[in-house]
Design a protein around this motif. Structure first.
Motif, mmCIF file in Angstrom:
data_model
loop_
_atom_site.group_PDB
_atom_site.id
_atom_site.type_symbol
_atom_site.label_atom_id
_atom_site.label_comp_id
_atom_site.label_asym_id
_atom_site.label_seq_id
_atom_site.Cartn_x
_atom_site.Cartn_y
_atom_site.Cartn_z
ATOM 1 N N ASP A 1 0.761 -1.095 0.000
ATOM 2 C CA ASP A 1 0.045 0.216 -0.003
ATOM 3 C C ASP A 1 1.029 1.261 -0.095
ATOM 4 O O ASP A 1 0.493 2.411 0.339
ATOM 5 C CB ASP A 1 -0.966 -0.056 1.156
ATOM 6 N N THR B 1 0.526 5.559 -6.250
ATOM 7 C CA THR B 1 -0.771 5.514 -6.717
ATOM 8 C C THR B 1 -1.919 6.195 -6.022
ATOM 9 O O THR B 1 -1.468 6.721 -4.908
ATOM 10 C CB THR B 1 -1.170 3.973 -7.043
ATOM 11 N N VAL B 2 -3.099 6.187 -6.526
ATOM 12 C CA VAL B 2 -4.106 6.878 -6.029
ATOM 13 C C VAL B 2 -4.289 6.471 -4.575
ATOM 14 O O VAL B 2 -4.621 7.343 -3.484
ATOM 15 C CB VAL B 2 -5.402 6.614 -6.647
ATOM 16 N N ASP B 3 -4.068 5.277 -4.061
ATOM 17 C CA ASP B 3 -4.294 4.795 -2.555
ATOM 18 C C ASP B 3 -3.160 4.112 -2.125
ATOM 19 O O ASP B 3 -3.330 3.491 -0.927
ATOM 20 C CB ASP B 3 -5.745 4.028 -2.642
ATOM 21 N N SER C 1 -1.885 1.162 -3.391
ATOM 22 C CA SER C 1 -2.056 -0.202 -3.854
ATOM 23 C C SER C 1 -2.061 -0.066 -5.472
ATOM 24 O O SER C 1 -1.753 1.055 -6.216
ATOM 25 C CB SER C 1 -3.334 -0.945 -3.666
ATOM 26 N N SER D 1 -6.819 0.563 -8.944
ATOM 27 C CA SER D 1 -6.164 -0.133 -8.002
ATOM 28 C C SER D 1 -6.429 -1.414 -7.284
ATOM 29 O O SER D 1 -7.752 -1.584 -7.453
ATOM 30 C CB SER D 1 -6.010 1.011 -6.835
ATOM 31 N N LEU E 1 -7.206 -1.914 -4.302
ATOM 32 C CA LEU E 1 -8.324 -1.668 -3.218
ATOM 33 C C LEU E 1 -9.387 -1.175 -4.064
ATOM 34 O O LEU E 1 -10.464 -1.607 -3.378
ATOM 35 C CB LEU E 1 -7.763 -0.371 -2.521
ATOM 36 N N GLU E 2 -9.327 -0.421 -5.130
ATOM 37 C CA GLU E 2 -10.511 -0.048 -5.873
ATOM 38 C C GLU E 2 -11.329 -1.388 -6.367
ATOM 39 O O GLU E 2 -12.583 -1.419 -6.467
ATOM 40 C CB GLU E 2 -10.264 0.752 -7.018
ATOM 41 N N HIS F 1 -13.100 -3.043 -3.390
ATOM 42 C CA HIS F 1 -14.398 -2.268 -3.136
ATOM 43 C C HIS F 1 -15.511 -2.279 -4.224
ATOM 44 O O HIS F 1 -16.520 -2.589 -4.012
ATOM 45 C CB HIS F 1 -14.073 -0.715 -2.826
#
Ligand code: NAD
Ligand code: WQD
Length: 341
Positions: free
Chosen positions: A222, A226-228, A230, A273, A275-276, A279
């Motif tokens: 993590d 990147t955006v988050d 990941s 990502s 995580l995206e 989700h």
């Protein structure tokens, strides 16, 4: 009816492509040695399309068998060559297995194409040939980088084998399709991805965790830029991907190709990502995933996604399905395989 040889046609992407070829009016002949798939896949294909593909079980590494196959089927118009070993980690442990299987299979096919006058081949390549690109998104002109694994190197070398063989034999034509991350399953849930053992890829690991086969999903890193934090990939629906193969075959058969050897990226053009993706799966299915963030996985790249302009413009092909719909299809398939309602 035009006959198309689909090598690796009982595998994940090959089976979805067989269905789309049949829908487009082609006769599909599958060759597979069942090293990473089951003969039952033929039932799924037949249930969807109403047509059972012709099936020949043998190993494409065995030259005499490949030769006998082309002697038996003199009307094959084009080959889509999916058959390969594809586990990145295993390729590091067993490089010779990967070089023999992936390189010799293609060489045998090309030699038989020349001998039996089969002009057209579509080859399954991979975004792995780009490594971690310096600029994103990647176009087909983005320079390839040294492969991270023997598997990745077989894709790079096979692209070169195709390029050189077509350059020396203008009667041959080929298209290399560089897939980004194929995911999801046929909306009927009658065919899909069925990895042997513990899945290495993200989406089968997600669906197996949701199904209770795995206790938790580990998210590898993590702390990426990147955006988050990941890692980011371009997840392409397998049915969208399959349809691009029909277009590629039609392009070759219709002599619409602009060069003897062409390359196209097949992705959505969107970076997502880990995580995206997790989700999106939870939102699409209503199933909560047990996940934990752990350290980075060795050999992983940080981020990659495709510039799909060339495929959009030249092939007239575009990925149509969204991520949630795609992840839901993967879940419906996993549920059917595991007998979950
Ligand atoms: P898969 O393992 O599901 O399908 C490959 C099929 O080829 C299997 O059914 C296997 O039994 C068969 N096969 C392997 N070696 C063979 C041989 N010597 N002779 C006959 N059959 C043989 O894999 P897939 O995910 O459907 O991938 C298809 C192709 O796409 C492969 O070339 C792979 O490298 C490439 N690719 C896959 C991905 C991915 O993430 N799935 C991404 C990029 C490229
Ligand atoms: C996607 C993301 C992982 C599993 C591989 C091959 C590549 C190509 C496609 C054939 C990464 C993360 C994964 C997990 C995770 N195949 N992940 N937990 O690595 O992009 O590419 O398949 O050509 O060559 O290398 O795909 O699905 O393994 O991983 O966090 O349990 O999910 O770190 O960021 P990858 P993947």
């Amino acid at each position: 009816m035009k006959q198309i040889l689909v090598t690796g046609g009982t595998g994940y992407i090959g089976s979805h492509t067989a269905v789309e070829l049949q829908r487009a009016g082609y006769e599909v002949i599958i060759v597979d040695n069942l090293s990473n798939s089951s003969v039952d896949v033929l039932d799924g294909i037949e249930k969807i399309s109403g047509i059972r593909p012709v099936f020949e079980q043998f190993d494409l590494v065995e030259k005499d068998k490949v030769d006998a196959f082309f002697a038996k089927y003199p009307n094959i118009q084009a080959i889509i060559h999916f058959a390969a070993s594809k586990a990145v980690g295993e390729s590091v442990e067993k490089p010779l297995l990967y070089y023999r299987n992936n390189l010799v299979s293609l060489i045998n096919l090309l030699e038989c194409q020349l001998k039996y006058g089969v002009a057209n081949i579509v080859f399954s390549s991979s975004c792995t040939v780009y490594g971690q690109p310096d600029h994103l998104p990647v176009t087909e002109d983005t320079p390839r980088k040294d492969a991270e694994s023997p598997y990745g190197n077989t894709k790079r070398v096979n692209e070169d084998i195709l390029h050189d063989t077509i350059a020396a034999n203008p009667q041959l034509k080929g298209i290399a399709l560089r897939y980004f991350n194929p995911v999801g399953a046929h909306p009927s849930a009658l065919i899909g991805e069925l990895p042997l053992g513990i899945p290495a890829n993200l989406v089968p690991f997600i669906t197996q965790t949701a199904a209770g086969l795995r206790s938790e999903l580990k998210i590898f890193g993590d702390d990426y830029d990147t955006v988050d934090g990941s890692a980011v990939r371009d997840y392409i629906n397998v049915v969208d991907l399959a349809k691009a193969h029909v277009v590629a075959v039609s392009r070759l058969l219709g002599n619409k190709n602009k060069a003897g050897y062409e390359i196209f990226n097949l992705g959505t053009g969107n970076g997502v990502s880990v995580l995206e993706a997790v989700h999106a799966f939870e939102k699409a299915t209503g199933v909560k995933l047990n996940y934990k963030i752990v350290g980075r996985r060795a050999g992983d790249i940080e981020k990659i996604w495709a510039d799909t302009t060339l495929a959009n413009q030249e092939l007239g092909w575009k990925a149509e399905k969204g991520l949630e719909e795609t992840l839901l299809s993967a879940w419906e398939w996993e549920k059917r395989v595991r007998g979950i309602n």
